[in-house]
Design a protein around this motif. Structure first.
Motif, short mmCIF file in Angstrom:
data_model
loop_
_atom_site.label_atom_id
_atom_site.label_comp_id
_atom_site.label_asym_id
_atom_site.label_seq_id
_atom_site.Cartn_x
_atom_site.Cartn_y
_atom_site.Cartn_z
N UNK A 158 0.37 11.26 -5.78
CA UNK A 158 1.26 10.00 -5.37
C UNK A 158 1.94 10.14 -4.10
N UNK A 159 1.77 9.09 -3.15
CA UNK A 159 1.95 9.32 -1.72
C UNK A 159 3.38 9.21 -1.51
N UNK A 160 3.87 9.70 -0.16
CA UNK A 160 5.09 9.40 0.29
C UNK A 160 5.20 8.38 1.07
N UNK A 161 5.92 7.22 0.40
CA UNK A 161 5.96 5.86 1.07
C UNK A 161 6.32 6.01 2.27
N UNK A 162 7.36 6.40 2.66
CA UNK A 162 8.25 6.70 3.92
C UNK A 162 7.26 7.03 5.13
N UNK A 163 5.90 7.60 4.94
CA UNK A 163 5.05 7.95 5.79
C UNK A 163 3.80 7.14 5.97
N UNK A 164 3.62 6.17 5.10
CA UNK A 164 2.75 5.32 5.08
C UNK A 164 2.72 4.52 6.36
N UNK A 166 -0.25 2.55 9.82
CA UNK A 166 -1.87 2.17 10.03
C UNK A 166 -2.36 3.21 10.53
N UNK A 167 -1.57 4.02 11.42
CA UNK A 167 -2.23 5.34 12.13
C UNK A 167 -2.54 6.37 11.14
N UNK A 168 -1.65 6.88 10.16
CA UNK A 168 -1.85 7.70 9.38
C UNK A 168 -1.88 7.07 7.92
N UNK A 169 -2.80 6.55 7.26
CA UNK A 169 -2.57 6.02 5.90
C UNK A 169 -2.44 7.28 4.96
N UNK A 170 -1.70 7.16 3.98
CA UNK A 170 -1.49 7.94 2.96
C UNK A 170 -2.46 8.00 1.78
N UNK A 171 -2.70 9.00 1.12
CA UNK A 171 -3.57 9.02 -0.21
C UNK A 171 -4.75 9.26 -0.03
N UNK A 172 -5.80 9.77 -1.08
CA UNK A 172 -7.11 10.02 -0.68
C UNK A 172 -8.02 8.99 0.13
N UNK A 173 -8.83 9.31 0.92
CA UNK A 173 -9.61 8.56 1.74
C UNK A 173 -11.11 8.64 1.46
N UNK A 174 -11.55 7.39 1.06
CA UNK A 174 -12.96 7.08 0.79
C UNK A 174 -13.82 6.68 2.18
N UNK A 233 0.34 -2.83 -12.74
CA UNK A 233 1.60 -1.98 -13.00
C UNK A 233 1.20 -1.10 -14.02
N UNK A 234 1.20 0.22 -13.63
CA UNK A 234 0.70 1.40 -14.49
C UNK A 234 1.57 2.36 -14.73
N UNK A 235 2.79 2.33 -14.42
CA UNK A 235 3.89 3.31 -14.50
C UNK A 235 4.89 3.45 -13.44
N UNK A 236 5.68 4.34 -13.47
CA UNK A 236 6.94 4.50 -12.56
C UNK A 236 6.46 4.80 -11.14
N UNK A 237 5.34 5.28 -10.97
CA UNK A 237 4.89 5.55 -9.50
C UNK A 237 3.77 4.73 -9.26
N UNK A 238 3.63 3.51 -9.84
CA UNK A 238 2.42 2.56 -9.46
C UNK A 238 2.70 2.42 -7.87
N UNK A 239 3.70 2.19 -7.37
CA UNK A 239 3.72 1.69 -5.92
C UNK A 239 3.29 2.87 -5.08
N UNK A 240 3.10 4.11 -5.35
CA UNK A 240 2.51 5.06 -4.83
C UNK A 240 1.10 5.57 -4.96
N UNK A 241 0.55 4.72 -5.59
CA UNK A 241 -0.83 4.85 -5.89
C UNK A 241 -1.90 4.19 -4.73
N UNK A 242 -1.77 4.80 -3.33
CA UNK A 242 -2.48 4.32 -2.81
C UNK A 242 -3.59 5.05 -2.02
N UNK A 243 -4.61 4.51 -1.52
CA UNK A 243 -5.76 5.28 -0.70
C UNK A 243 -6.09 4.41 0.40
#
Length: 265
Positions: A158-164, A166-174, A233-243
């Motif tokens: 789960x990502x840190x939303x405060x760091x998200x 355009x320049x440094x997208x959080x989460x795994x990168x495909x 919507x999949x749980x408490x940290x759904x909003x942090x499920x970014x890639x």
């Protein structure tokens, strides 16, 4: 005085340039019906269907609004005849047939174009040179990219939303190659998720125990980094499920696979 005038001219020029850029971007957004710019061949199909639906909806709205205004203007109760009702159309067989036939035709046309486009968008022929196994879990993603027998695994937390940004997208990168057909196989380790990349103009639900959810895309010649997220919507940290998805030239993708194959990121 001359310096002030020059500063004012430069400021006005910057404002006009910014306004022109914004108006150009807004015009592009209007032409796309509010949709983001697509980066796949399939997105052009979705875009066309979206614009067509808007045109049909607006045309229907214009007809309905016109009939309402016509009825208000010409079929209201007359002032000089307070007891006289406007002409009634109950049991008018031609009008009732029209009320029935027109909506049926409209629904049939919508159904035809929707079924045609959905068949094309969901078509999977299994011969894509790049295959990506997507596994959603609470609350991130694991991507296994298979290219010519070489595999690269990328997983996240789960990502840190405060760091998200355009320049440094959080989460795994495909990482994917441009101008290439790619097959996605979707699976969930726990609950229902939804794999969504807005630039694909497409999302697909990810079900636990279901290994048959798959789709194919063909990327366009548009390199760059594009955001993705879970749309269910999949749980408490759904909003942090970014890639993010990074489209690169084929040569760069080949080098990426060569250097990362066999390692887990």
């Amino acid at each position: 005085m001359a310096r002030r005038r020059l500063t004012g001219v430069v400021a006005v020029g910057l404002v006009l340039a910014s306004a022109t850029a914004c108006s150009s971007e807004a015009a592009d957004q209007w032409r796309r019906g509010g949709m983001p710019e697509g980066i796949t061949q399939q997105s052009t199909i979705i875009q066309t269907a979206w614009i067509g639906a808007w045109i049909a909806a607006l045309a229907t709205g214009v007809v309905v609004w016109g009939l309402i205004l016509w009825a208000v203007a010409f079929h209201r109760k007359k002032k000089n005849s307070p007891d006289r009702l406007p002409p009634q159309v109950r049991y008018n067989l031609p009008i009732e047939i029209l009320y029935t036939v027109v909506p049926v035709i409209m629904v049939a046309v919508f159904f035809y174009f929707t079924a045609r486009d959905e068949t094309e968008i969901m078509k999977v022929d299994g011969n894509a040179p790049v295959k990506v196994a997507v596994e959603g879990y609470q609350w991130s993603w694991r991507f296994t990219t298979d290219f010519q027998g070489q595999k690269v695994v990328t997983a996240g937390v789960p990502v840190d939303l405060s760091k998200q940004n355009v320049q440094t997208p959080q989460g795994p990168q495909l990482v994917l190659p441009e101008n290439t057909k790619i097959q996605f196989d979707l699976h969930s380790a726990d609950v229902i998720h939804s794999f969504w990349v807005p630039a694909f103009l497409f999302k697909e639900d990810v079900f636990p125990g279901n290994v048959h959810n798959k789709f194919e895309i063909t990327t366009l010649n548009k390199t760059g980094v594009f955001f993705g997220r879970c749309a269910e919507l999949c749980g408490v940290d759904h909003s942090r499920m970014l890639f993010s998805v990074k489209l690169v030239p084929q040569a760069e993708f080949d080098q990426y696979i060569k250097t990362q194959a066999g390692s887990a990121q």
